[in-house]
Design a protein around this motif. Structure first.
Motif, mmCIF file in Angstrom:
data_model
loop_
_atom_site.group_PDB
_atom_site.id
_atom_site.type_symbol
_atom_site.label_atom_id
_atom_site.label_comp_id
_atom_site.label_asym_id
_atom_site.label_seq_id
_atom_site.Cartn_x
_atom_site.Cartn_y
_atom_site.Cartn_z
ATOM 1 N N LYS A 1 0.843 -1.208 0.000
ATOM 2 C CA LYS A 1 0.000 0.000 0.000
ATOM 3 C C LYS A 1 0.877 1.257 0.000
ATOM 4 O O LYS A 1 0.602 2.228 -0.709
ATOM 5 C CB LYS A 1 -0.915 -0.018 1.229
ATOM 6 N N GLU B 1 -5.938 6.835 -8.272
ATOM 7 C CA GLU B 1 -5.224 7.929 -7.599
ATOM 8 C C GLU B 1 -4.414 8.758 -8.586
ATOM 9 O O GLU B 1 -4.351 9.987 -8.469
ATOM 10 C CB GLU B 1 -4.323 7.373 -6.488
ATOM 11 N N MET C 1 -4.760 -3.869 -6.332
ATOM 12 C CA MET C 1 -4.221 -2.623 -5.797
ATOM 13 C C MET C 1 -3.729 -1.699 -6.911
ATOM 14 O O MET C 1 -3.654 -0.482 -6.730
ATOM 15 C CB MET C 1 -3.084 -2.920 -4.813
ATOM 16 N N TRP D 1 -6.373 0.813 -7.536
ATOM 17 C CA TRP D 1 -6.321 1.953 -6.615
ATOM 18 C C TRP D 1 -5.263 2.949 -7.079
ATOM 19 O O TRP D 1 -5.505 4.161 -7.103
ATOM 20 C CB TRP D 1 -6.030 1.474 -5.191
#
Length: 106
Positions: A50, A90, A83, A86
């Motif tokens: 992350k 972003e 991920m 994501w």
């Protein structure tokens, strides 16, 4: 152009293999690009991944903006997994907030 943004728990060789597999299986004419970010490639590495994906946001935004400015490039398709999705959202958000989204369609 096809950009593959890999997901959590992928190392570079796995991500490259998946991009190649998708390109061949789908018989794509697009130029494939792998956007690889430094994943721990381990189930226990979620928190580290992350952080790595957040750190990589600027690099993906820069790549997308540079490709969008290139007159020789037509459609840019981004395929993002897990991920990587994501990360992609972003990066697009960052481009929108910085006013660079005019040549991109999300």
């Amino acid at each position: 152009m096809l950009i593959f943004v890999h997901g959590y728990n992928y190392n570079f060789p796995e991500a490259l293999y998946r991009l190649t597999q998708m390109t061949v299986d789908a018989d794509l004419d697009n130029t494939p690009i792998l956007f690889a970010w430094p994943s721990q490639a381990a189930i226990a590495g979620y928190v580290a991944d992350k952080e790595s994906v957040t750190y990589s946001r600027d690099a993906l935004a820069d790549l997308l903006a540079a490709l969008a400015r290139d007159q020789r490039i037509g459609t840019i398709t981004v395929f993002a997994h897990s991920m990587g999705g994501w990360l992609t959202v972003e990066a697009l958000r960052q481009l929108r907030l910085s006013g660079q989204m005019t040549s991109l369609t999300a």
